[in-house]
Design an enzyme around this catalytic site. Structure first.
Site, PDB file in Angstrom:
ATOM      1  N   GLY A 169       0.966  -1.395   0.037  1.00  0.00           N
ATOM      2  CA  GLY A 169       0.279  -0.498  -0.208  1.00  0.00           C
ATOM      3  C   GLY A 169       0.674   1.138  -0.185  1.00  0.00           C
ATOM      4  O   GLY A 169       1.858   1.221   0.288  1.00  0.00           O
ATOM      5  N   GLU A 170      -0.254   2.736  -0.207  1.00  0.00           N
ATOM      6  CA  GLU A 170       1.010   3.839  -0.301  1.00  0.00           C
ATOM      7  C   GLU A 170       0.251   4.825   0.617  1.00  0.00           C
ATOM      8  O   GLU A 170      -1.134   4.623   1.024  1.00  0.00           O
ATOM      9  CB  GLU A 170       0.885   4.380  -1.643  1.00  0.00           C
ATOM     10  CG  GLU A 170       2.075   5.231  -1.377  1.00  0.00           C
ATOM     11  CD  GLU A 170       2.456   5.287  -3.110  1.00  0.00           C
ATOM     12  OE1 GLU A 170       2.670   6.264  -2.734  1.00  0.00           O
ATOM     13  OE2 GLU A 170       1.659   5.213  -3.372  1.00  0.00           O
ATOM     14  N   GLY A 171       1.506   5.229   1.497  1.00  0.00           N
ATOM     15  CA  GLY A 171       0.321   6.734   2.547  1.00  0.00           C
ATOM     16  C   GLY A 171       0.890   7.742   2.353  1.00  0.00           C
ATOM     17  O   GLY A 171       1.531   7.899   1.305  1.00  0.00           O
ATOM     18  N   GLY A 172       0.873   8.160   3.459  1.00  0.00           N
ATOM     19  CA  GLY A 172       1.021   9.501   3.454  1.00  0.00           C
ATOM     20  C   GLY A 172       2.952  10.021   3.190  1.00  0.00           C
ATOM     21  O   GLY A 172       4.044  10.659   2.730  1.00  0.00           O
ATOM     22  N   MET A 173       3.555   8.993   3.927  1.00  0.00           N
ATOM     23  CA  MET A 173       5.270   8.914   4.226  1.00  0.00           C
ATOM     24  C   MET A 173       5.412   8.576   3.020  1.00  0.00           C
ATOM     25  O   MET A 173       6.625   8.254   3.068  1.00  0.00           O
ATOM     26  CB  MET A 173       5.216   8.175   5.598  1.00  0.00           C
ATOM     27  CG  MET A 173       4.056   9.419   6.434  1.00  0.00           C
ATOM     28  SD  MET A 173       5.096  10.505   7.471  1.00  0.00           S
ATOM     29  CE  MET A 173       6.858  10.325   7.577  1.00  0.00           C
ATOM     30  N   GLY A 174       4.732   7.632   2.944  1.00  0.00           N
ATOM     31  CA  GLY A 174       5.852   6.375   1.399  1.00  0.00           C
ATOM     32  C   GLY A 174       5.101   5.138   0.931  1.00  0.00           C
ATOM     33  O   GLY A 174       4.117   4.905   1.450  1.00  0.00           O
ATOM     34  N   VAL A 203       4.395   0.798   0.604  1.00  0.00           N
ATOM     35  CA  VAL A 203       4.972  -0.369   1.472  1.00  0.00           C
ATOM     36  C   VAL A 203       4.776  -1.496   0.852  1.00  0.00           C
ATOM     37  O   VAL A 203       3.964  -1.550   0.523  1.00  0.00           O
ATOM     38  CB  VAL A 203       3.868  -0.414   3.082  1.00  0.00           C
ATOM     39  CG1 VAL A 203       4.057  -1.383   3.566  1.00  0.00           C
ATOM     40  CG2 VAL A 203       3.612   0.573   4.056  1.00  0.00           C
ATOM     41  N   LYS A 243       8.928  -0.456   4.426  1.00  0.00           N
ATOM     42  CA  LYS A 243       7.686   1.465   3.729  1.00  0.00           C
ATOM     43  C   LYS A 243       9.024   2.463   3.543  1.00  0.00           C
ATOM     44  O   LYS A 243      10.275   2.435   4.543  1.00  0.00           O
ATOM     45  CB  LYS A 243       7.785   2.016   5.021  1.00  0.00           C
ATOM     46  CG  LYS A 243       6.980   2.680   5.268  1.00  0.00           C
ATOM     47  CD  LYS A 243       5.878   3.285   6.222  1.00  0.00           C
ATOM     48  CE  LYS A 243       4.940   4.425   6.080  1.00  0.00           C
ATOM     49  NZ  LYS A 243       4.008   4.139   7.091  1.00  0.00           N
ATOM     50  N   ASP A 298       0.993  10.878  15.316  1.00  0.00           N
ATOM     51  CA  ASP A 298       0.287  10.527  13.551  1.00  0.00           C
ATOM     52  C   ASP A 298      -0.542   9.739  13.745  1.00  0.00           C
ATOM     53  O   ASP A 298      -1.064   8.690  12.887  1.00  0.00           O
ATOM     54  CB  ASP A 298       1.523  10.316  12.482  1.00  0.00           C
ATOM     55  CG  ASP A 298       0.622  10.880  10.893  1.00  0.00           C
ATOM     56  OD1 ASP A 298      -0.826  10.994  10.494  1.00  0.00           O
ATOM     57  OD2 ASP A 298       0.696  10.262  10.265  1.00  0.00           O
TER      58      ASP A 298
END
Lengths: 665, 246
Positions: free
Chosen positions: A408-413, A415, A430, A525
């Site tokens: 997946g992809e989040g706000g930070m980077g 995964v 990540k 966060d």
């Protein structure tokens, strides 16, 4: 599943009984030892004094016999009778002497030692009596006494005295007193110490003969005498220990000599040791009796005690058994305030947790949430970025990790799922957006130290961070691979979560925060996207320490777009305004998460970040209870408190939060 | 024993001068006497608790008249044979153990044992020593005074006998049941003497009627009797250690 082995009740009873038995046993052993010693001392003393008494009696008896014989021989008419040797008169006087002196026989000799009369044998031949040491001594003008044996093996005490005529010795008078049963009985009586006495000798064939006995003449008495060591030392004292008729005797043996010092016989004194022990036996019996009573009382007490303890415990055990079988519905009564009560309370809480977790699990399995929602947010641009670092599924990354798939992809980077080639473990990688780091040279160092701290957090509700690294300009962290669904996805899929599930999420989140805060790590966060629910209902919080990277210096604040890391929806006012931040921002964020769980949306929603920020700084969110009538008042109040603008208005610690959640249900 | 008896009345009327003649007459020719009765009674001996009397026949009773009564004959004429009694030695014992006589009588001591005896008495007024004599021989001793005299053998300490010399001829020895009878007692007042070797002598006043007197009961107390060994004729103890009584 039934309890195996001994029940608790029986164990407590046996334990108590064991203590009583041990005490009684020890008392018995000690008293037995003491009594035995006392009895031995007493028996030894009694025997020593009996030895004295018997010796004195024998000596006195000999002296008395000698005196009586002397007196008898002093009668002038007796002298003249002996001198004149009138047969009938000599015999008469021998008989008279025997009667007067209580002798078994009396013999009279002439001056040459020739026997002229024997009291018990009227026609006795005139034999030479010089073989007798006593006669020889008497004829030499010296009255003597000693021990001897008769023809029929009776031990005798003899005395011989000279009979004077006109200025010369005309004969000797020999008196024998039998040491028979009557004598032994009298000795026993006079010694006044209840000591049995046995006199013995040997007959012509060398066989042992009992001359006198207060114990009878049983074969075992004879055997005991025969077992005595042989000696003719009159001063020797031999200790004897034998059983007669099942009675234990301790004794002393000594020998009897004639006046020439030859062995005539011996005697044994025996003290009944069992009789001395009788007092102790009574004590022992009463000890045993009281011990038995003690065991009985202890048994009853321990039964009562044990039932008091085991009834709630067995209820707990039953509840645990049912819980193990999947039934968490058992009610556990609060019985007492003691340890059992505390245990019951703890178990009740545990059951509650299990119930909630079960609710979560049931919830997970019931809904149609199987598809991998993360992938939906994957964008082409992201893919391109990843490729730059060589992070492509199927590739080996950083020479160590075998990249499997994008999670997946989040706000930070982004995964990835990967396998650590060195450890053979499935992990998650990540990537971190380097743009944040590049702008501040010291940021990376701070970030590293934060990660180092965060990786120390080890808790079931926290996703473990393994390492931080850089490869070809791509910064990444490796972490524990968690197979589950994000809370965000769950909420999206179900619109909102049931109350029980929300509480479970809240409590597990509170626990994760509690551990992290205790170690000085603030998440900064917290949001549903950072929480994964495993199929077994365990909630795991990700990305501890990562938000730090994005947290710029306070002054850089929120005025610049893009500087706001993470998700403003879940940010506390003080975090947004760049004020002093402490662990209570996580409490605020947790409030947002719970709000969203209950209502299906975060507390504040707006078109732009600025509008959102303005809202969260100024507006009071709508009460969750208004949006969801199922929310109980207490929970509504708690969530509202958590969302307090002032950190002091929120639950002050994660522990406090957990407890308040636990109170609700 | 002898049958010389007279009435109280006659004696009471006699004078000192006529006494001897009267007595002599009585001795020589017993006169028919009126009002003579029989006196009988029974002796009870109080023993120590648990002990029973086995020697009632060693009890001697005799009567002494009150009111200066005449004595029965005690003297004999010249040439007259002195009445005698006998105590034999048989089996290292005197037989009988108690012999009652009147003053002036002699007692024969025939030795029926196969060995010698030496009979003696150290009693004041009746001391004698017959010396050692063998089987078949007999010696005698005369007792002049009234009293109870112990007789011993010097070489057989357990041999004891009593010669009781009663002052009158109204005497008797009790039977084994303690009963006694004295015949020919004239009516009058008497002192009854009851003697036993183990008790203090008891004296009782009795009045004998012409028909006699029956069932005189006497009680002796033997509880205070304490045995003490006698000495031999040399005044020495036979054997102080001996458990045998003598």
């Amino acid at each position: 599943m039934k309890p195996r082995g001994l029940s608790l009740t029986l164990k407590i009873f046996l334990g108590t009984a064991l203590v009583v038995v041990a005490i009684v046993g020890a008392t018995l052993a000690i008293t037995a030892r003491q009594a035995s010693r006392t009895v031995d001392d007493s028996v030894t003393r009694v025997l020593a004094s009996a030895r004295e008494a018997v010796s004195a009696q024998l000596t006195g008896g000999g002296k008395g016999l000698l005196e009586s014989a002397t007196t008898f021989a002093e009668n002038p008419q007796f002298r003249s009778i002996v001198e004149e040797r009138v047969g009938t008169d000599v015999l008469d006087q021998a008989q008279e002497a025997a009667t007067s002196l209580n002798a078994i026989w009396v013999q009279i000799t002439d001056a040459k030692g020739l026997r002229i009369a024997k009291s018990d044998e009227p026609g006795a031949p005139e034999v030479d009596m010089l073989g007798s040491a006593e006669i020889r001594s008497a004829l030499e003008d010296d009255g003597t006494t000693g021990f001897g044996v008769t023809k029929d093996s009776v031990v005798i005490q003899v005395a011989a005295v000279p009979v004077y005529g006109a200025g010369k010795i005309v004969g000797a008078l020999l008196v024998a007193r039998a040491i028979d049963d009557a004598f032994a009985a009298e000795l026993k009586q006079r010694s006044a110490s209840d000591v049995e006495i046995i006199f013995h000798t040997t007959n012509a064939t060398g066989a042992t003969v009992i001359s006198a006995s207060t114990l009878g003449r049983t074969p075992e008495v004879l055997a005991a005498i025969e077992a005595l060591p042989e000696t003719n030392d009159a001063s020797a004292e031999m200790r004897v220990e034998r059983d007669f008729a099942e009675v234990h005797y301790v004794g002393l043996a000594a020998v009897l000599n004639n006046s020439a010092g030859d062995l005539a016989g011996g005697f044994v004194m025996l003290k009944n040791r069992d009789a001395e022990f009788a007092g102790f036996k009574r004590l022992q019996q009463s000890l045993l009796l009281s011990g038995g009573l003690g065991i009985l009382v202890a048994g009853l007490l321990s039964l009562l005690l044990a039932r008091g303890i085991t009834r709630p415990v067995s209820k707990l055990a039953e509840a645990a058994r049912r819980a193990a079988d999947g039934d968490y519905g058992t009610t556990i009564p609060q019985t007492s305030r003691d340890e059992i009560g505390v245990l019951a309370g703890a178990f009740r809480n545990l059951l509650g947790d299990l119930k909630e977790k079960q609710a979560l699990v049931d919830f997970l399995s019931s809904g149609d949430t199987a598809k991998t929602v993360q992938l939906q947010i994957m964008s082409a641009t992201a893919e391109q970025r990843i490729e730059q670092g060589g992070l492509v599924p199927g590739n080996r990354f950083a020479g160590r990790y075998e990249v499997k798939e994008i999670l997946g992809e989040g706000g930070m980077g982004t995964v990835f799922k990967a396998v650590d080639g060195e450890l053979g473990e499935v992990i998650a990688i990540k990537t971190l957006r380097t743009q944040f780091l590049a702008q501040d040279p010291t940021a990376l160092d701070r970030f590293r130290s934060e990660i180092r701290l965060a990786r120390k957090i080890s808790h079931r509700n926290v996703v473990r961070t393994h390492d931080i690294g850089e490869n070809s300009g791509v910064y990444y962290i490796t972490m524990e691979f968690v197979d589950g669904k994000s809370l965000k996805d769950l909420i999206k899929a179900r619109r909102r979560l049931p109350l029980g599930v929300t509480l479970s999420v809240g409590k597990q989140l509170a626990r994760a925060l509690e551990v992290a805060h205790d170690m000085g790590v603030i998440h900064r966060d917290i949001k549903p996207q950072n929480m994964v629910v495993e199929p077994d209902g365990v909630l795991k919080v990700m990305d501890f320490g990562i938000a730090r990277m994005a947290s710029r210096k306070p002054e850089s604040g929120v005025t610049q777009q893009g500087m706001i890391v993470g998700t403003p929806e879940y940010m506390a006012p003080e975090q947004v305004t760049g004020g002093e931040v402490d662990h209570r921002v996580d409490i605020y964020a947790a409030g947002c998460v719970l709000y969203e769980c209950l209502t299906g949306r975060p507390p504040f929603q707006a078109e732009t970040a600025y509008q959102l920020i303005a809202k969260l700084l100024e507006e009071v969110p709508e009460h969750p209870a208004k949006l969801n009538p199922d929310v109980p008042g207490a929970l509504d109040a708690l969530v509202m408190a958590m969302l307090s603008k002032d950190p002091a208005g929120r639950p002050q610690t994660a522990l406090a939060l957990h407890d308040r959640l636990a109170q609700i249900g | 024993m002898s049958g010389h008896r007279s009435t109280r009345r006659r004696w009471s009327q006699s004078t000192a001068a006529t006494l001897a003649a009267v007595l002599l007459a009585v001795v020589l020719a017993p006169a028919p006497v009126a009002a003579q009765g029989s006196v009988n009674g029974r002796v009870a001996i109080t023993e120590r608790p648990g002990e029973a009397t086995t020697d009632f026949n060693a009890t001697v009773v005799y009567l002494v008249p009150v009111d200066s009564a005449p004595r029965p004959p005690v003297a004999k004429a010249k040439g007259e044979k002195v009445p005698s009694a006998s105590i034999a030695m048989n089996g290292r014992a005197f037989v009988p153990h108690v012999r009652v006589i009147t003053p002036g009588m002699k007692v024969e001591f025939p030795n029926q044992d196969p060995f010698s005896h030496n009979i003696f008495s150290t009693a004041t007024g009746a001391a004698f020593d017959l010396g050692l004599y063998g089987a078949g021989k007999s010696k005698d001793a005369t007792f002049k005074r009234a009293g109870a005299f112990p007789i011993y053998c010097n070489i057989h300490p357990r041999m004891t006998a009593f010669v009781v010399v009663a002052p009158t001829s109204w005497y008797a020895q009790a039977g084994n049941d303690g009963r006694w009878t004295i015949e020919g007692v004239p009516a009058g007042r008497y002192t009854l003497h009851v003697w036993h070797e183990r008790a203090t002598e008891v004296k009782q006043s009795i009045t004998v009627l012409a028909t006699g007197l029956s069932d005189v009961s006497s009680s002796l107390d033997a509880r205070g009797f304490k045995f003490s060994p006698h000495k031999n004729k040399f005044g020495k103890e036979y054997d102080k250690n001996s458990a045998v009584r003598y």
